[in-house]
Write an enzyme that holds these catalytic residues in place. Structure first.
Site, short mmCIF file in Angstrom:
data_model
loop_
_atom_site.label_atom_id
_atom_site.label_comp_id
_atom_site.label_asym_id
_atom_site.label_seq_id
_atom_site.Cartn_x
_atom_site.Cartn_y
_atom_site.Cartn_z
N SER A 187 -0.73 74.73 18.21
CA SER A 187 -1.00 75.95 18.96
C SER A 187 -1.23 77.14 18.03
O SER A 187 -2.10 77.09 17.17
CB SER A 187 0.15 76.20 19.95
OG SER A 187 -0.23 77.14 20.93
N ASP A 243 -2.76 72.22 25.03
CA ASP A 243 -1.89 72.68 23.95
C ASP A 243 -1.03 71.55 23.34
O ASP A 243 -0.38 70.80 24.06
CB ASP A 243 -0.98 73.77 24.49
CG ASP A 243 -0.34 74.60 23.41
OD1 ASP A 243 0.48 74.04 22.64
OD2 ASP A 243 -0.64 75.81 23.31
#
Length: 311
Positions: free
Chosen positions: A42, A156
């Site tokens: 991320s 993610d």
């Protein structure tokens, strides 16, 4: 002396708290500690990718100047689709300002973690476009729309591996320095001792400007999203209970906290850096100064151990 052990840096997920990774890297540089490989999940993939591409100083300069109005400019809102932000504006910006080499051509080995939507499996992105890998890794559910690559949809990487220690070891690291941004996100939120009043006043002014700009934007494009934004940013939000945004953000925090604990218990790093940034909100990317300094401070606390292990 000939260096025989490779040092890997694992940069974890944590949205706006991730600018603290920059402070950690600066601290390592100042101590003459060279990193042989970097991987990120991320926000960690953004900082790690910038480091591998030789653009970390440029990223540092940019994030320190970020204001709420800049953050608003990246919000290509797509309601009511699969996420609030499409992400095209931010990826276009990164391609223009941080370059977009292929990962396999980088001088510093790099990899990003993403999650395959169809299988739920962890995916290690180690080749192809650097910016595409970053975009896949940052696709936080509910905030960014999923990213399609070939026939696969990615979200993610923090859903499966918030602090990618395992990936760092798989890349050949003998010593793994990991940065965990989720160590204190649950429980009572504490404000930093220094500059609390200054930050609060600034945030109040910028928050008011953001509400006005964002509301005007939504009036012309996605009126159905107007109430959601006002519920999150509006002055009476506290009296109405948790907003949809609050619920999403807190749910992500709970999930990443639990997954981080489980993954770190099974595969702990050699050195763990844990910045204290629970007071930084999910999208408060404009608070880079204090997050970077906290990263530097957190590394400083661990430096005796770092030096002892590295030798």
């Amino acid at each position: 002396m000939i260096k025989t052990r490779k040092i890997g840096l694992a940069l974890g997920s944590g949205s706006a708290r991730g600018w603290s990774h920059i402070g950690v890297i600066h601290g390592l540089r100042e101590e003459g500690i060279d990193i042989d490989m970097v991987c990120g999940t991320s926000i960690g993939s953004i900082v790690g990718g910038a480091l591998a591409a030789g653009a970390l100083d440029k990223l540092d300069e940019w994030v320190r100047e970020l204001a709420w109005s800049d953050i608003l400019g990246f919000m290509d809102v797509t309601l009511p689709r699969s996420g609030l932000i499409e992400g095209d504006r931010i990826t276009t910006f990164f391609r223009k300002n941080l370059s977009d080499p292929n990962i396999e051509d980088l001088s510093l080995p790099f990899a990003a973690v993403a999650t395959d939507m169809s299988s739920g499996r962890e995916v290690w992105l180690q080749e192809g476009s650097l910016i595409d890998a970053i975009r896949a890794s940052i696709a936080l559910p509910g905030i960014f729309t999923p990213f399609k690559q070939g026939e696969r949809w990615f979200v993610d990487g923090g859903l499966v591996n918030p602090v990618p220690v395992s990936l760092c070891r798989a890349m050949g690291a003998d010593i793994v320095i990991a940065v965990n941004l989720n160590s204190d996100i649950m429980g009572e939120k504490k404000q930093p001792v220094k500059d609390v009043q200054k930050v609060s006043k600034k945030e109040k002014i910028e928050g008011h400007e953001l509400r006005e700009q964002l509301t005007a934007y939504l009036d012309n494009t996605v009126k159905r999203g107007r109430s959601l934004i006002l519920n999150h940013f509006g002055p009476d939000r506290a009296d109405k209970g948790p907003s949809l945004f609050d619920v999403m953000a807190t749910s992500v925090n709970i999930m990443q906290d639990r997954i981080t604990r489980q993954r770190m218990a099974g595969d702990p790093p050699d050195i763990l850096i844990s910045p204290r940034l629970a007071h930084i909100g999910l999208l408060e990317f404009n608070r880079a100064e204090e997050t970077i300094e906290e990263g530097r401070r957190a590394l400083g606390l661990m430096l005796p151990l770092v030096k002892d292990i590295i030798g």
